[in-house]
Design a protein around this motif. Structure first.
Motif, PDB file in Angstrom:
ATOM      1  N   PRO A 108      29.778 -11.840  32.874  1.00 17.66           N
ATOM      2  CA  PRO A 108      30.254 -11.152  31.672  1.00 17.66           C
ATOM      3  C   PRO A 108      31.270 -11.980  30.903  1.00 17.66           C
ATOM      4  CG  PRO A 108      31.225 -10.192  33.648  1.00 17.66           C
ATOM      5  CD  PRO A 108      30.172 -11.154  34.118  1.00 17.66           C
ATOM      6  N   VAL A 109      31.307 -11.774  29.589  1.00 25.34           N
ATOM      7  CA  VAL A 109      32.253 -12.483  28.716  1.00 25.34           C
ATOM      8  C   VAL A 109      33.086 -11.436  27.986  1.00 25.34           C
ATOM      9  CG1 VAL A 109      32.514 -14.114  26.807  1.00 25.34           C
ATOM     10  CG2 VAL A 109      30.622 -14.389  28.436  1.00 25.34           C
ATOM     11  N   PRO A 110      34.286 -11.139  28.484  1.00 23.48           N
ATOM     12  CA  PRO A 110      35.145 -10.145  27.843  1.00 23.48           C
ATOM     13  C   PRO A 110      36.088 -10.778  26.832  1.00 23.48           C
ATOM     14  CG  PRO A 110      36.112 -10.788  29.923  1.00 23.48           C
ATOM     15  CD  PRO A 110      34.852 -11.620  29.761  1.00 23.48           C
ATOM     16  N   GLY A 111      36.808  -9.928  26.089  1.00 28.66           N
ATOM     17  CA  GLY A 111      37.917 -10.379  25.262  1.00 28.66           C
ATOM     18  C   GLY A 111      37.559 -11.024  23.941  1.00 28.66           C
ATOM     19  N   LEU A 112      36.342 -10.853  23.468  1.00 32.78           N
ATOM     20  CA  LEU A 112      35.959 -11.438  22.187  1.00 32.78           C
ATOM     21  C   LEU A 112      36.527 -10.611  21.035  1.00 32.78           C
ATOM     22  CD1 LEU A 112      32.205 -12.242  22.978  1.00 32.78           C
ATOM     23  CD2 LEU A 112      34.129 -13.845  22.956  1.00 32.78           C
ATOM     24  N   THR A 113      36.818 -11.278  19.919  1.00 31.73           N
ATOM     25  CA  THR A 113      37.359 -10.606  18.744  1.00 31.73           C
ATOM     26  C   THR A 113      36.405 -10.772  17.565  1.00 31.73           C
ATOM     27  OG1 THR A 113      38.622 -12.597  18.179  1.00 31.73           O
ATOM     28  CG2 THR A 113      39.748 -10.909  19.487  1.00 31.73           C
ATOM     29  N   ALA A 114      36.600  -9.962  16.532  1.00 32.39           N
ATOM     30  CA  ALA A 114      35.664  -9.927  15.400  1.00 32.39           C
ATOM     31  C   ALA A 114      35.530 -11.276  14.708  1.00 32.39           C
ATOM     32  CB  ALA A 114      36.104  -8.863  14.402  1.00 32.39           C
ATOM     33  N   ASP A 115      36.623 -12.065  14.679  1.00 31.43           N
ATOM     34  CA  ASP A 115      36.559 -13.344  13.976  1.00 31.43           C
ATOM     35  C   ASP A 115      35.740 -14.396  14.721  1.00 31.43           C
ATOM     36  OD1 ASP A 115      38.287 -13.849  16.062  1.00 31.43           O
ATOM     37  OD2 ASP A 115      39.979 -14.463  14.810  1.00 31.43           O
ATOM     38  N   GLN A 116      35.278 -14.069  15.932  1.00 30.01           N
ATOM     39  CA  GLN A 116      34.412 -14.990  16.667  1.00 30.01           C
ATOM     40  C   GLN A 116      32.924 -14.735  16.390  1.00 30.01           C
ATOM     41  OE1 GLN A 116      36.853 -14.105  20.454  1.00 30.01           O
ATOM     42  NE2 GLN A 116      35.994 -16.103  20.895  1.00 30.01           N
ATOM     43  N   PHE A 117      32.646 -13.728  15.578  1.00 28.72           N
ATOM     44  CA  PHE A 117      31.270 -13.384  15.252  1.00 28.72           C
ATOM     45  C   PHE A 117      30.939 -13.775  13.818  1.00 28.72           C
ATOM     46  CE2 PHE A 117      32.384 -10.633  18.743  1.00 28.72           C
ATOM     47  CZ  PHE A 117      31.217 -10.531  19.498  1.00 28.72           C
ATOM     48  N   THR A 118      29.714 -14.211  13.613  1.00 32.03           N
ATOM     49  CA  THR A 118      29.196 -14.503  12.278  1.00 32.03           C
ATOM     50  C   THR A 118      27.969 -13.630  12.044  1.00 32.03           C
ATOM     51  OG1 THR A 118      29.938 -16.805  12.432  1.00 32.03           O
ATOM     52  CG2 THR A 118      28.331 -16.282  10.714  1.00 32.03           C
ATOM     53  N   ILE A 119      27.883 -13.040  10.835  1.00 28.86           N
ATOM     54  CA  ILE A 119      26.773 -12.150  10.496  1.00 28.86           C
ATOM     55  C   ILE A 119      25.849 -12.858   9.508  1.00 28.86           C
ATOM     56  CG2 ILE A 119      26.178  -9.802   9.764  1.00 28.86           C
ATOM     57  CD1 ILE A 119      29.293  -9.309   9.761  1.00 28.86           C
ATOM     58  N   TYR A 120      24.567 -12.748   9.765  1.00 31.82           N
ATOM     59  CA  TYR A 120      23.558 -13.288   8.854  1.00 31.82           C
ATOM     60  C   TYR A 120      22.566 -12.174   8.519  1.00 31.82           C
ATOM     61  CZ  TYR A 120      25.169 -17.713  10.977  1.00 31.82           C
ATOM     62  OH  TYR A 120      25.916 -18.752  11.451  1.00 31.82           O
TER      63      TYR A 120
END
Length: 363
Positions: free
Chosen positions: A82-94
């Protein structure tokens, strides 16, 4: 783009204070299909995002007027950790509409992209199951209580959340899994329950380990069914501690392992063994998600912390990602790709949504 997964490690052993780790091979919930992406699929080649080091497994998705898209998914690496602790700024939307040859990047700031609390759609239960047979009560009770309180502190959120609950059970030689504390989101309540354990709590000095495995699995299944009855997505973890082997002989090893193997894939199993009288192979098979073994009572808290870290990671690797799409009513069905980056690693998944009724603005 073709999804390039490494073969998952189905079984691995890592020695740490005589600890044994098993690969976390149930990376996805039952909603996941085939390739581990759940309701998602590999991202179109036109984006050319490169090799996937992370897996985004979509568990559920929905839209809310006037224009919000919500995706609930779990993030793991390609070894199913599992990969916890991600924040919104680490995601990119296409997004790719019907007039687009490929995907267009959607600004996360302009679209108000965020990671939202998932308590409305996700429920997680942990069962801490303690061996309180005579050998534990007479020689390592205080160390077990200290380790259990540390486990509670590490697993339960700092602020109580209805979506995260823990129950505590204990067993000895009786044909019963004794309830110490019912499922609760209160750290204080759980801690008080542990502190209240005394040396005279048990009337049977034997050890019904296999019975505890069978009964705790049944309880976890019941909690899972209850928590998902109103449309929520649920997960559960069973954490079993013992300092010995099954002595009661009321149930067979085969029956206990069959119960674990056939349990709902949403249930994870962890075991903690203490001392030289345990059967490490049996505990490894029962703790199919992960197992740790302490050589003596002084190492108990360390081993409990190791397990608590993994239980917490699993629970916190689920994300509810929401954003406001620029698509409007009449645009029909659009493709959506979500990419996440964590250090040098990245992964992406593709799905689609319908903008029926969408207007300007977003809640």
């Amino acid at each position: 783009m073709k999804l390039n997964f490494r073969l998952p490690t189905l079984f691995s052993i890592a020695l740490f204070l005589f600890s044994c780790g098993n690969a976390d091979d149930d990376v996805n919930l039952d909603l996941n299909l085939g390739d581990g992406l759940g309701k998602g699929k590999p991202v179109d080649e036109c984006l050319d995002l490169g090799e996937n080091d992370l897996v985004l497994s979509i568990q559920e998705q929905f839209t809310t007027l006037p224009g919000k898209v919500s995706i609930f998914f779990r993030v793991s690496d390609t070894d199913n950790n599992p990969v916890p602790g991600l924040t919104a700024d680490q995601f990119t939307i296409y997004e790719q509409g019907r007039n687009d040859d490929c995907f267009n990047t959607i600004s996360t700031s302009e679209s108000q992209a965020r990671i939202s609390p998932n308590s409305q759609i996700f429920s997680n239960n942990t069962l801490l199951v303690l061996d309180l047979s005579n050998s534990v009560l007479s020689s390592s009770l205080e160390e077990l209580k200290s380790a259990s309180i540390s486990f509670i502190d590490n697993v339960m959120p700092a602020t109580p959340e209805d979506s995260f609950k823990m129950a505590i059970y204990w067993f000895d030689g009786e044909n019963e899994l004794h309830l110490l504390n019912a499922p609760t989101s209160s750290k204080q309540e759980l801690t008080i329950a542990i502190e209240g354990i005394t040396e005279d709590i048990s009337n049977d000095p034997s050890t019904d380990l296999y019975g505890a495995v069978i009964k705790s699995t049944d309880i976890a299944t019941g909690l899972l069914n209850e928590s998902t009855s109103d449309g929520k997505i649920g997960a559960a973890s069973v954490v079993i501690f013992t300092d010995g082997t099954d002595q009661a002989s009321r149930f067979t090893e085969e029956a206990a392992l069959k119960k674990v193997d056939e349990a709902d894939s949403n249930i994870s199993f962890f075991t903690i063994g203490l001392g030289g009288e345990i059967d490490t192979q049996v505990l490894t098979d029962i703790g199919k998600t992960f197992s740790v073994f302490a050589g003596n009572k002084e190492e108990l808290e360390t081993t409990f912390n190791d397990i608590s870290f993994r239980v917490s990671q699993r629970a916190n690797s689920f994300y509810l990602f929401e954003y406001c799409t620029p698509k409007r009513d009449g645009s029909g069905e659009s493709n959506l790709a979500i990419q996440v980056k964590e250090g040098s690693r990245q992964g992406a998944v593709q799905t689609k949504f319908n903008a029926n009724g969408f207007t300007g603005g977003c809640e």
